[in-house]
Design a protein around this motif. Sequence first.
Motif, PDB file in Angstrom:
ATOM      1  N   LYS A   1       6.431 -46.577  45.275  1.00 46.49           N
ATOM      2  CA  LYS A   1       7.051 -47.863  44.942  1.00 46.49           C
ATOM      3  C   LYS A   1       8.501 -47.846  45.390  1.00 46.49           C
ATOM      4  CE  LYS A   1       6.371 -47.320  40.510  1.00 46.49           C
ATOM      5  NZ  LYS A   1       6.397 -47.535  39.038  1.00 46.49           N
ATOM      6  N   ASP A   2       9.137 -49.014  45.368  1.00 44.44           N
ATOM      7  CA  ASP A   2      10.562 -49.126  45.659  1.00 44.44           C
ATOM      8  C   ASP A   2      11.314 -49.481  44.387  1.00 44.44           C
ATOM      9  OD1 ASP A   2      10.620 -48.570  48.400  1.00 44.44           O
ATOM     10  OD2 ASP A   2      10.006 -50.615  48.897  1.00 44.44           O
ATOM     11  N   LYS A   3      12.506 -48.924  44.236  1.00 43.23           N
ATOM     12  CA  LYS A   3      13.404 -49.295  43.157  1.00 43.23           C
ATOM     13  C   LYS A   3      14.626 -49.988  43.746  1.00 43.23           C
ATOM     14  CE  LYS A   3      11.245 -47.655  39.521  1.00 43.23           C
ATOM     15  NZ  LYS A   3      10.861 -48.515  38.378  1.00 43.23           N
ATOM     16  N   ARG A   4      15.190 -50.937  42.990  1.00 40.09           N
ATOM     17  CA  ARG A   4      16.324 -51.718  43.471  1.00 40.09           C
ATOM     18  C   ARG A   4      17.609 -51.301  42.765  1.00 40.09           C
ATOM     19  NH1 ARG A   4      14.171 -54.482  47.933  1.00 40.09           N
ATOM     20  NH2 ARG A   4      11.931 -54.666  47.476  1.00 40.09           N
ATOM     21  N   ALA A   5      18.729 -51.671  43.351  1.00 40.53           N
ATOM     22  CA  ALA A   5      20.025 -51.369  42.762  1.00 40.53           C
ATOM     23  C   ALA A   5      20.089 -51.879  41.325  1.00 40.53           C
ATOM     24  CB  ALA A   5      21.139 -52.001  43.592  1.00 40.53           C
ATOM     25  N   GLY A   6      20.509 -51.010  40.412  1.00 37.72           N
ATOM     26  CA  GLY A   6      20.595 -51.377  39.007  1.00 37.72           C
ATOM     27  C   GLY A   6      19.401 -50.939  38.184  1.00 37.72           C
ATOM     28  N   ASP A   7      18.262 -50.653  38.842  1.00 32.76           N
ATOM     29  CA  ASP A   7      17.098 -50.161  38.106  1.00 32.76           C
ATOM     30  C   ASP A   7      17.414 -48.806  37.486  1.00 32.76           C
ATOM     31  OD1 ASP A   7      15.667 -52.373  38.822  1.00 32.76           O
ATOM     32  OD2 ASP A   7      14.446 -51.375  40.353  1.00 32.76           O
ATOM     33  N   VAL A   8      16.795 -48.526  36.339  1.00 31.40           N
ATOM     34  CA  VAL A   8      17.005 -47.251  35.647  1.00 31.40           C
ATOM     35  C   VAL A   8      15.730 -46.434  35.706  1.00 31.40           C
ATOM     36  CG1 VAL A   8      17.535 -46.144  33.432  1.00 31.40           C
ATOM     37  CG2 VAL A   8      18.775 -48.211  34.128  1.00 31.40           C
ATOM     38  N   VAL A   9      15.855 -45.178  36.098  1.00 33.27           N
ATOM     39  CA  VAL A   9      14.719 -44.250  36.171  1.00 33.27           C
ATOM     40  C   VAL A   9      15.092 -42.996  35.388  1.00 33.27           C
ATOM     41  CG1 VAL A   9      13.941 -45.117  38.396  1.00 33.27           C
ATOM     42  CG2 VAL A   9      15.571 -43.218  38.308  1.00 33.27           C
ATOM     43  N   GLY A  10      14.118 -42.135  35.168  1.00 37.15           N
ATOM     44  CA  GLY A  10      14.424 -40.907  34.438  1.00 37.15           C
ATOM     45  C   GLY A  10      13.167 -40.163  34.046  1.00 37.15           C
ATOM     46  N   GLY A  11      13.289 -39.401  32.961  1.00 37.89           N
ATOM     47  CA  GLY A  11      12.161 -38.618  32.479  1.00 37.89           C
ATOM     48  C   GLY A  11      12.470 -37.137  32.425  1.00 37.89           C
ATOM     49  N   TYR A  12      13.322 -36.667  33.327  1.00 34.61           N
ATOM     50  CA  TYR A  12      13.694 -35.257  33.371  1.00 34.61           C
ATOM     51  C   TYR A  12      15.179 -35.137  33.661  1.00 34.61           C
ATOM     52  CZ  TYR A  12       8.692 -35.287  34.110  1.00 34.61           C
ATOM     53  OH  TYR A  12       7.354 -35.545  33.991  1.00 34.61           O
ATOM     54  N   CYS A  13      15.739 -33.996  33.346  1.00 33.76           N
ATOM     55  CA  CYS A  13      17.178 -33.797  33.551  1.00 33.76           C
ATOM     56  C   CYS A  13      17.445 -32.875  34.729  1.00 33.76           C
ATOM     57  CB  CYS A  13      17.826 -33.202  32.293  1.00 33.76           C
ATOM     58  SG  CYS A  13      18.175 -34.429  31.026  1.00 33.76           S
ATOM     59  N   ASP A  14      17.952 -33.448  35.795  1.00 35.89           N
ATOM     60  CA  ASP A  14      18.457 -32.690  36.941  1.00 35.89           C
ATOM     61  C   ASP A  14      17.445 -31.727  37.547  1.00 35.89           C
ATOM     62  OD1 ASP A  14      20.908 -33.984  36.556  1.00 35.89           O
ATOM     63  OD2 ASP A  14      21.553 -32.460  35.129  1.00 35.89           O
ATOM     64  N   TRP A  15      16.163 -32.121  37.563  1.00 32.87           N
ATOM     65  CA  TRP A  15      15.167 -31.311  38.266  1.00 32.87           C
ATOM     66  C   TRP A  15      15.170 -31.761  39.718  1.00 32.87           C
ATOM     67  CZ3 TRP A  15      12.289 -27.228  36.589  1.00 32.87           C
ATOM     68  CH2 TRP A  15      12.363 -26.949  35.219  1.00 32.87           C
ATOM     69  N   THR A  16      15.757 -30.953  40.577  1.00 38.99           N
ATOM     70  CA  THR A  16      15.925 -31.332  41.971  1.00 38.99           C
ATOM     71  C   THR A  16      15.201 -30.391  42.911  1.00 38.99           C
ATOM     72  OG1 THR A  16      17.981 -30.060  42.140  1.00 38.99           O
ATOM     73  CG2 THR A  16      18.161 -32.402  41.557  1.00 38.99           C
ATOM     74  N   TYR A  17      14.981 -30.891  44.114  1.00 44.28           N
ATOM     75  CA  TYR A  17      14.337 -30.116  45.172  1.00 44.28           C
ATOM     76  C   TYR A  17      15.049 -30.409  46.481  1.00 44.28           C
ATOM     77  CZ  TYR A  17      11.088 -29.157  48.927  1.00 44.28           C
ATOM     78  OH  TYR A  17      10.531 -28.712  50.089  1.00 44.28           O
ATOM     79  N   TYR A  18      15.533 -29.366  47.135  1.00 51.70           N
ATOM     80  CA  TYR A  18      16.205 -29.548  48.417  1.00 51.70           C
ATOM     81  C   TYR A  18      15.198 -29.352  49.541  1.00 51.70           C
ATOM     82  CZ  TYR A  18      19.390 -29.083  52.343  1.00 51.70           C
ATOM     83  OH  TYR A  18      20.023 -29.258  53.550  1.00 51.70           O
ATOM     84  N   ASN A  19      14.922 -30.414  50.275  1.00 55.18           N
ATOM     85  CA  ASN A  19      13.999 -30.363  51.401  1.00 55.18           C
ATOM     86  C   ASN A  19      14.798 -29.956  52.634  1.00 55.18           C
ATOM     87  OD1 ASN A  19      12.412 -31.096  53.707  1.00 55.18           O
ATOM     88  ND2 ASN A  19      11.169 -32.402  52.387  1.00 55.18           N
ATOM     89  N   THR A  20      14.673 -28.698  53.025  1.00 56.77           N
ATOM     90  CA  THR A  20      15.475 -28.185  54.133  1.00 56.77           C
ATOM     91  C   THR A  20      15.080 -28.797  55.471  1.00 56.77           C
ATOM     92  OG1 THR A  20      13.980 -26.300  54.406  1.00 56.77           O
ATOM     93  CG2 THR A  20      15.890 -25.989  52.968  1.00 56.77           C
ATOM     94  N   THR A  21      13.845 -29.268  55.576  1.00 56.88           N
ATOM     95  CA  THR A  21      13.409 -29.909  56.812  1.00 56.88           C
ATOM     96  C   THR A  21      14.189 -31.194  57.051  1.00 56.88           C
ATOM     97  OG1 THR A  21      11.188 -28.994  56.557  1.00 56.88           O
ATOM     98  CG2 THR A  21      11.430 -30.869  58.051  1.00 56.88           C
ATOM     99  N   GLU A  22      14.406 -31.968  55.988  1.00 55.17           N
ATOM    100  CA  GLU A  22      15.119 -33.231  56.096  1.00 55.17           C
ATOM    101  C   GLU A  22      16.614 -33.099  55.843  1.00 55.17           C
ATOM    102  OE1 GLU A  22      13.423 -35.950  53.323  1.00 55.17           O
ATOM    103  OE2 GLU A  22      11.377 -35.633  54.004  1.00 55.17           O
ATOM    104  N   GLY A  23      16.982 -32.080  55.077  1.00 55.35           N
ATOM    105  CA  GLY A  23      18.372 -31.969  54.652  1.00 55.35           C
ATOM    106  C   GLY A  23      18.682 -32.894  53.498  1.00 55.35           C
ATOM    107  N   ASN A  24      17.655 -33.279  52.725  1.00 51.76           N
ATOM    108  CA  ASN A  24      17.829 -34.197  51.602  1.00 51.76           C
ATOM    109  C   ASN A  24      17.462 -33.524  50.287  1.00 51.76           C
ATOM    110  OD1 ASN A  24      18.514 -36.405  53.285  1.00 51.76           O
ATOM    111  ND2 ASN A  24      16.341 -36.847  53.649  1.00 51.76           N
ATOM    112  N   THR A  25      18.176 -33.897  49.228  1.00 53.72           N
ATOM    113  CA  THR A  25      17.851 -33.430  47.886  1.00 53.72           C
ATOM    114  C   THR A  25      17.116 -34.542  47.149  1.00 53.72           C
ATOM    115  OG1 THR A  25      19.772 -31.972  47.767  1.00 53.72           O
ATOM    116  CG2 THR A  25      18.785 -32.637  45.680  1.00 53.72           C
ATOM    117  N   TYR A  26      16.012 -34.172  46.494  1.00 52.05           N
ATOM    118  CA  TYR A  26      15.208 -35.134  45.741  1.00 52.05           C
ATOM    119  C   TYR A  26      15.282 -34.822  44.250  1.00 52.05           C
ATOM    120  CZ  TYR A  26      13.165 -36.831  50.089  1.00 52.05           C
ATOM    121  OH  TYR A  26      12.985 -37.394  51.330  1.00 52.05           O
TER     122      TYR A  26
END
Length: 309
Positions: A261-286
């Motif tokens: 899905k897409d989220k828009r500016a101002g939408d609030v998401v969550g569920g977990y605290c700072d669980w991140t994944y760095y995708n080295t192929t893309e150079g992006n953190t999720y």
Amino acid sequence: MASKKTQRRGVTVAAVSLASAALLIGGAGGAEAAQAPTNPAPLKKSCTLWFNYTPHRAMDKTPGHSVTVAKGNGRTVNYRYNWDAHYAVVSTWGSGAVWGFMNRSCLGKPEHAVGGRLTEHLSSGVAKHTRYLCGQQTLYVRDHQQRVIGRLYHGDRFTQYGKTRKMKKDNGRIAVGYAYGQVHKAGRVYAKYLSTKPCGTATAAPATAATAAPAPAPASAAVSGANLPASHAVAASCQYKVTWPVAGVYEQPSNASTLLKDKRAGDVVGGYCDWTYYNTTEGNTYLAVATDSAADGIGWMRRDALVKL
């Protein structure tokens, strides 16, 4: 109309779940999967692709340690070699390619003949050195393009036998030894990911579109901390606000995975605290977010599209 070659190589990879540790860096997919010799084999049915050959172990049955490769008309996987009488090492096609272990009953006859697994010789007459994995790596035997044999996790211990070696086809020095942790096998890894001291806490794990970093189980799930590593304990809930005009929620921490899905500016998401994944192929953190649209209730969004509330 797409060519037969294109149709043959099209394969759908759907994550079973990403709720706990996953695997791969430098190679659950990406380079190692893409470089393997081409040997298409038809999928007879949808089947699980295990990230490590230990599907009988409790930890490897947890979400995030496998993906489902969905059967389709004429779809194939790249049949790399036979692991044993029951499993083969295969990889999927395309930019999101991922390798793993699949039951041979799921596969038709490959286009070319395949051999069995190789083993790594460990000399007993050399000095042994204790090393630790920083990040995640692929464990392989001799030819890293074909004989991938396991995935190592951040913090796993590796006993190096002798000095590092410079191999003709490898991009860097390699260390040969025995891996402890998720994978108990002898093999070789890139020495640049090894440390003489335990590494700090990893901000993320794998580096492939079809694998995911350690992520918490949904807050509503009954998970015992004693049954999972400390890094997989259920995290407290946090909220984040979307700052980009449009930000996607993905099934996996990769923009090549399914857009839920897409989220828009101002939408609030969550569920977990700072669980991140760095995708080295893309150079992006999720960042992991809770969503009913994901198979396991966990979606992934670009971290730089969000601000913590």
